[in-house]
Design a protein around this motif. Structure first.
Motif, PDB file in Angstrom:
ATOM      1  N   VAL A 256      -2.811  14.321   5.967  1.00 40.34           N
ATOM      2  CA  VAL A 256      -3.139  14.076   4.565  1.00 40.34           C
ATOM      3  C   VAL A 256      -4.513  13.427   4.454  1.00 40.34           C
ATOM      4  O   VAL A 256      -4.781  12.381   5.064  1.00 40.34           O
ATOM      5  CB  VAL A 256      -2.085  13.168   3.901  1.00 40.34           C
ATOM      6  CG1 VAL A 256      -2.464  12.885   2.450  1.00 40.34           C
ATOM      7  CG2 VAL A 256      -0.711  13.804   3.986  1.00 40.34           C
ATOM      8  N   ARG A 257      -5.359  14.084   3.670  1.00 41.15           N
ATOM      9  CA  ARG A 257      -6.661  13.512   3.339  1.00 41.15           C
ATOM     10  C   ARG A 257      -6.694  13.280   1.826  1.00 41.15           C
ATOM     11  O   ARG A 257      -6.354  14.163   1.049  1.00 41.15           O
ATOM     12  CB  ARG A 257      -7.798  14.433   3.774  1.00 41.15           C
ATOM     13  CG  ARG A 257      -7.807  14.659   5.274  1.00 41.15           C
ATOM     14  CD  ARG A 257      -9.000  15.475   5.751  1.00 41.15           C
ATOM     15  NE  ARG A 257      -8.908  15.713   7.183  1.00 41.15           N
ATOM     16  CZ  ARG A 257      -9.288  14.839   8.111  1.00 41.15           C
ATOM     17  NH1 ARG A 257      -9.820  13.685   7.734  1.00 41.15           N
ATOM     18  NH2 ARG A 257      -9.155  15.113   9.387  1.00 41.15           N
ATOM     19  N   PHE A 258      -7.092  12.094   1.462  1.00 44.23           N
ATOM     20  CA  PHE A 258      -7.098  11.735   0.032  1.00 44.23           C
ATOM     21  C   PHE A 258      -8.286  10.826  -0.223  1.00 44.23           C
ATOM     22  O   PHE A 258      -8.473   9.827   0.474  1.00 44.23           O
ATOM     23  CB  PHE A 258      -5.794  11.026  -0.341  1.00 44.23           C
ATOM     24  CG  PHE A 258      -5.664  10.717  -1.806  1.00 44.23           C
ATOM     25  CD1 PHE A 258      -5.098  11.638  -2.670  1.00 44.23           C
ATOM     26  CD2 PHE A 258      -6.106   9.502  -2.320  1.00 44.23           C
ATOM     27  CE1 PHE A 258      -4.990  11.361  -4.031  1.00 44.23           C
ATOM     28  CE2 PHE A 258      -6.001   9.226  -3.674  1.00 44.23           C
ATOM     29  CZ  PHE A 258      -5.441  10.148  -4.528  1.00 44.23           C
TER      30      PHE A 258
ATOM     31  N   LEU B  29      -7.133   8.175   2.334  1.00 45.02           N
ATOM     32  CA  LEU B  29      -6.483   8.549   3.585  1.00 45.02           C
ATOM     33  C   LEU B  29      -7.392   9.545   4.299  1.00 45.02           C
ATOM     34  O   LEU B  29      -7.855  10.512   3.698  1.00 45.02           O
ATOM     35  CB  LEU B  29      -5.115   9.186   3.342  1.00 45.02           C
ATOM     36  CG  LEU B  29      -4.037   8.326   2.669  1.00 45.02           C
ATOM     37  CD1 LEU B  29      -2.739   9.106   2.584  1.00 45.02           C
ATOM     38  CD2 LEU B  29      -3.831   7.021   3.396  1.00 45.02           C
ATOM     39  N   ASP B  30      -7.613   9.315   5.574  1.00 43.28           N
ATOM     40  CA  ASP B  30      -8.518  10.166   6.338  1.00 43.28           C
ATOM     41  C   ASP B  30      -7.747  10.828   7.477  1.00 43.28           C
ATOM     42  O   ASP B  30      -7.881  10.476   8.648  1.00 43.28           O
ATOM     43  CB  ASP B  30      -9.680   9.332   6.885  1.00 43.28           C
ATOM     44  CG  ASP B  30     -10.773  10.201   7.508  1.00 43.28           C
ATOM     45  OD1 ASP B  30     -10.738  11.431   7.330  1.00 43.28           O
ATOM     46  OD2 ASP B  30     -11.664   9.633   8.172  1.00 43.28           O
ATOM     47  N   GLY B  31      -6.877  11.775   7.086  1.00 43.67           N
ATOM     48  CA  GLY B  31      -6.109  12.507   8.082  1.00 43.67           C
ATOM     49  C   GLY B  31      -4.840  11.796   8.511  1.00 43.67           C
ATOM     50  O   GLY B  31      -4.452  11.874   9.687  1.00 43.67           O
TER      51      GLY B  31
ATOM     52  N   PRO C 289       0.825  -1.216   0.000  1.00 42.23           N
ATOM     53  CA  PRO C 289       0.000   0.000   0.000  1.00 42.23           C
ATOM     54  C   PRO C 289       0.858   1.264   0.000  1.00 42.23           C
ATOM     55  O   PRO C 289       1.930   1.304   0.613  1.00 42.23           O
ATOM     56  CB  PRO C 289      -0.803  -0.124   1.299  1.00 42.23           C
ATOM     57  CG  PRO C 289      -0.810  -1.587   1.602  1.00 42.23           C
ATOM     58  CD  PRO C 289       0.503  -2.106   1.117  1.00 42.23           C
ATOM     59  N   PRO C 290       0.399   2.326  -0.674  1.00 46.13           N
ATOM     60  CA  PRO C 290       1.247   3.511  -0.841  1.00 46.13           C
ATOM     61  C   PRO C 290       1.657   4.189   0.458  1.00 46.13           C
ATOM     62  O   PRO C 290       2.776   4.696   0.551  1.00 46.13           O
ATOM     63  CB  PRO C 290       0.395   4.441  -1.715  1.00 46.13           C
ATOM     64  CG  PRO C 290      -0.986   3.893  -1.653  1.00 46.13           C
ATOM     65  CD  PRO C 290      -0.861   2.433  -1.430  1.00 46.13           C
ATOM     66  N   ALA C 291       0.788   4.208   1.465  1.00 47.14           N
ATOM     67  CA  ALA C 291       1.189   4.831   2.736  1.00 47.14           C
ATOM     68  C   ALA C 291       2.334   4.054   3.371  1.00 47.14           C
ATOM     69  O   ALA C 291       3.279   4.638   3.916  1.00 47.14           O
ATOM     70  CB  ALA C 291       0.003   4.911   3.685  1.00 47.14           C
TER      71      ALA C 291
END
Length: 305
Positions: free
Chosen positions: A148-150, A157-159, A80-82
């Protein structure tokens, strides 16, 4: 397409072994000891007979001091990218700013194995869209900015808190062959990574043209994108094709690619033979550097676009 004037980087692409981790790290140490610039490692996490790429890259980073290190290429569907953002930043910090992140969308012929490992099933278009989202996420998490929110089609991504920040301005290199993926390289990537067995030299020009056109359309210069080439060949007494001949012929052919196709990173593909690495470093790399420098001094490059 022509020479962009980037510094030449010459190195190896190693394959994670089933056993023999110490032997692989020894090949990486040899890459540094013989004066090459970069050691990279492929990534096939869906093959249980291979040792883990991340762990091996960490060992290589810890056991070397000068040579640059890169993934070639991390498999996005199973990483996963994170997580990739933090893995790459950690490797960069561990190596003192020597790591570059290479990413692959996932080879279409490997989707059955990817799904078997718990990964998603994506068609070619979906895998490219997911890669685009991943690049955005990774860069956002490398910043020292706000949470980061995406909200994407494939990732959300939620914060998420950004960090760690890499030790240097890390590049993202993308593996690409098909036109739509090549256009993504032109829009967002810092580097283009094909391998000569799958994209032979005579096809580089067409691929570079697609990348360059996409870069210009996105307001970028084609010179912003490094051209990396994983090169497969064999030393033979007589020349009979691409990298099938003596070291001098290798150097001449690679010089042509540097000056006409903008390739500035040459990585010896599946470099599992210490003697071949030594010969490549002793007989090809110096001649290649000398030839490119001489042509550049005569005004052969760089010319940009």
């Amino acid at each position: 397409m022509s020479d962009h004037g980037h510094d030449l980087v010459i190195g190896t692409l190693l394959e994670p072994p089933a056993t023999g981790a110490r032997e692989l790290v020894a090949l990486a140490e040899l890459t540094e000891r013989v004066g090459l610039d970069l050691v990279s490692l492929s990534d096939h996490p869906y093959w249980p007979e291979r040792l883990d790429t991340v762990a091996l890259l960490a060992a290589i980073a810890a056991r070397t001091t000068r040579v640059r290190v890169a993934s070639n290429l991390f498999n996005l569907p199973l990483r996963p990218p994170a997580v990739l953002a933090r893995t790459a930043a950690t490797l960069d910090i561990l190596s003192g700013g020597r790591f570059e992140l290479g990413l692959g969308a996932g080879a279409q012929q490997m989707w059955a194995q990817i799904v078997a490992e718990g990964g998603p099933r994506r068609d070619a278009g979906e895998s490219i869209e997911a890669l685009d989202e991943a690049v955005q996420i990774i860069r956002a998490l490398w910043s020292a900015g706000p949470d980061v929110r995406f909200e994407g089609r494939y990732y959300r991504l939620d914060g998420a808190r950004p960090g760690p920040v890499p030790a240097h301005d890390m590049e993202i290199w993308l593996g690409a062959y098909q036109p739509r993926l090549l256009r993504l390289v032109g829009r967002v990537a810092d580097g283009f990574v094909p391998s000569s067995p799958f994209l032979p030299p005579e096809q580089l020009s067409a691929a570079n043209r697609i990348i360059d056109d996409a870069a210009v359309a996105a307001g970028r210069s084609p010179a912003d994108i490094r051209r990396i080439y994983n090169i497969a060949g064999e030393f033979t007494p007589e020349g009979h094709g691409f990298l099938q001949g003596p070291p001098r012929m290798w150097a001449e052919q690679l010089t042509e690619l540097a000056l006409t196709q903008g390739v500035s990173v040459f990585l010896l593909y599946r470099a599992d033979d210490a003697d071949v690495i030594r010969r490549f470093a002793a007989e090809v790399a110096p001649a290649l550097r000398s030839m490119v420098a001489a042509e550049r001094a005569r005004g052969a490059g760089p010319t940009g676009e």
